[in-house]
Design an enzyme around this catalytic site. Structure first.
Site, PDB file in Angstrom:
ATOM      1  N   CYS A   1      40.402  42.830  39.245  1.00  0.00           N
ATOM      2  CA  CYS A   1      39.946  43.560  40.429  1.00  0.00           C
ATOM      3  C   CYS A   1      39.048  42.700  41.299  1.00  0.00           C
ATOM      4  CB  CYS A   1      39.206  44.827  39.993  1.00  0.00           C
ATOM      5  SG  CYS A   1      38.581  45.765  41.387  1.00  0.00           S
TER       6      CYS A   1
ATOM      7  N   CYS B   1      36.144  44.468  42.887  1.00  0.00           N
ATOM      8  CA  CYS B   1      34.994  44.784  42.023  1.00  0.00           C
ATOM      9  C   CYS B   1      34.195  43.527  41.729  1.00  0.00           C
ATOM     10  CB  CYS B   1      35.445  45.342  40.674  1.00  0.00           C
ATOM     11  SG  CYS B   1      36.771  46.508  40.742  1.00  0.00           S
ATOM     12  N   ASP B   2      34.880  42.412  41.499  1.00  0.00           N
ATOM     13  CA  ASP B   2      34.219  41.235  40.917  1.00  0.00           C
ATOM     14  C   ASP B   2      34.099  40.046  41.866  1.00  0.00           C
ATOM     15  OD1 ASP B   2      34.125  42.716  38.600  1.00  0.00           O
ATOM     16  OD2 ASP B   2      36.029  41.935  37.851  1.00  0.00           O
TER      17      ASP B   2
END
Ligand code: NAP
Length: 316
Positions: A134, A137-138
């Site tokens: 992701c 997200c990261d």
């Protein structure tokens, strides 16, 4: 055992929450088994620019919070845990969550799909230490690093573009010589000078002890191998439907998606409906998932009504 309900919804992405809103407004008092990772794949997204009604876009998690609030406003209830067993052999159908048994006359399954992995041992070992599924997200944690992304679909391109906000360079590794992604996404990627393409290439290993340091890559045409120095690997090679819970009880297709009747969310069991990515491997959009969640709630409502009518007629 909790009380017998008219409707249980298993899953809480756009399909599940739309089904919950419609079912709650139809007085079916639905309970949503929303899962620990509630909200589905949009929780792992940043900007959603193609969901109607948000001309300036909306963040994925914010959209899901709004959908949940909307369903709750009409009385939908939520269990924030994963279902671990179902019994679809006869109505009332059973869903177990921890030690709790829930029963309902109809079920809508909206358990969605999960990210596919390459299947390399090092990929699992370094997941969360440089390997991610992701970017949204990261990506922030990979500032000023060279990164790789594997995949050739819209997700890979979307994530590659996103990563260019942080990375010094993004190398997209794809096993063929052309992308599967839509033309508009391809054009955006080709126009971005921070993105390089490694065509006809597969990743054979991920190197690094505590963090990703490099990838071993093989050219599938020439069989030549090379090392790609990167500080992170993002895996964006598609998804698998979350149907392990239902295997052996419902008809699934060869890829594990729940089979539904044409133009319907009816599954192979009467009273069991499926909506969203768990039964759709073609469109897989938030808006189509929401649309099919709406269909499932309406079909469940009609089915419950017909059943009640048939029972009343039989008694008379
Ligand atoms: P996808 O379209 O199925 O693409 C998966 C990509 O990963 C393909 O290029 C595939 O290669 C590659 N791949 C699969 N298994 C692999 C493996 N083991 N090793 C290496 N490469 C592998 O999946 P997606 O990109 O996640 O998209 C899913 C759906 O969501 C699509 O319908 C897409 O249009 C949609 N989507 C839309 C947007 C948007 O509109 N903004 C954003 C994201 C996703 P091959 O091409 O060789 O098969």
């Amino acid at each position: 055992m909790s009380e017998r309900r008219k409707l249980l919804i298993v899953g809480s992405g756009p399909a599940g929450l739309t089904a919950a809103t419609y079912a709650a407004r139809a007085n079916l008092a639905p309970m949503v088994i929303e899962g620990i990772a509630a909200g589905g794949q949009l929780m792992l997204t940043t900007d959603v620019e193609n969901y109607p009604g948000f001309p300036d876009g909306i963040m994925g998690p914010e959209l899901m919070v709004k959908m949940r609030e909307q369903a709750a406003r009409f009385g939908a209830e939520f269990v924030t845990a994963d279902a671990d067993r179902v019994d679809l052999s006869a109505a009332p159908f059973g869903v177990w969550v921890g030690g709790d048994e829930h029963r309902a006359d109809a079920i809508v399954i909206t358990t969605g799909a999960s990210a596919r992995m390459l299947g390399l041992p090092a990929e699992q070992r370094l997941l969360g230490h440089g390997v991610s599924t992701c970017a949204t997200c990261d990506g922030f944690f990979f500032r000023d690093k060279a990164l790789a992304i594997v995949g050739g679909g819209d997700s890979a391109i979307e994530e590659a573009l996103f990563l260019t906000k942080f990375a010094t360079k993004v190398t997209l590794v794809h096993r063929r010589h052309e992308l599967r992604a839509s033309k508009i996404m391809q054009e955006r990627a080709f126009a971005n000078d921070k993105i390089d393409f490694l065509w006809n290439s597969v990743i054979t290993d991920v190197n690094g002890d505590q963090q990703v340091e490099s990838l071993d890559v093989r050219d599938v045409v020439t069989d030549e191998t090379s090392k790609l120095d990167v500080g992170g690997l993002f895996v964006a090679i598609g998804h698998d439907p979350n149907t392990a819970l239902f295997a052996g009880q419902l008809d699934l297709d060869e890829n594990g998606y729940i089979v539904t009747e044409a133009d319907s969310t009816r599954s192979s069991i009467e009273g069991v409906f499926a909506a969203g990515d768990v039964q759709d491997h073609v469109y897989r959009q938030a808006v189509t998932a929401a649309g099919s969640g709406c269909m499932a709630a309406i079909e469940a409502e009609r089915w419950l009504e017909e059943r009640a009518h048939a029972a009343a007629t039989a008694r008379a």
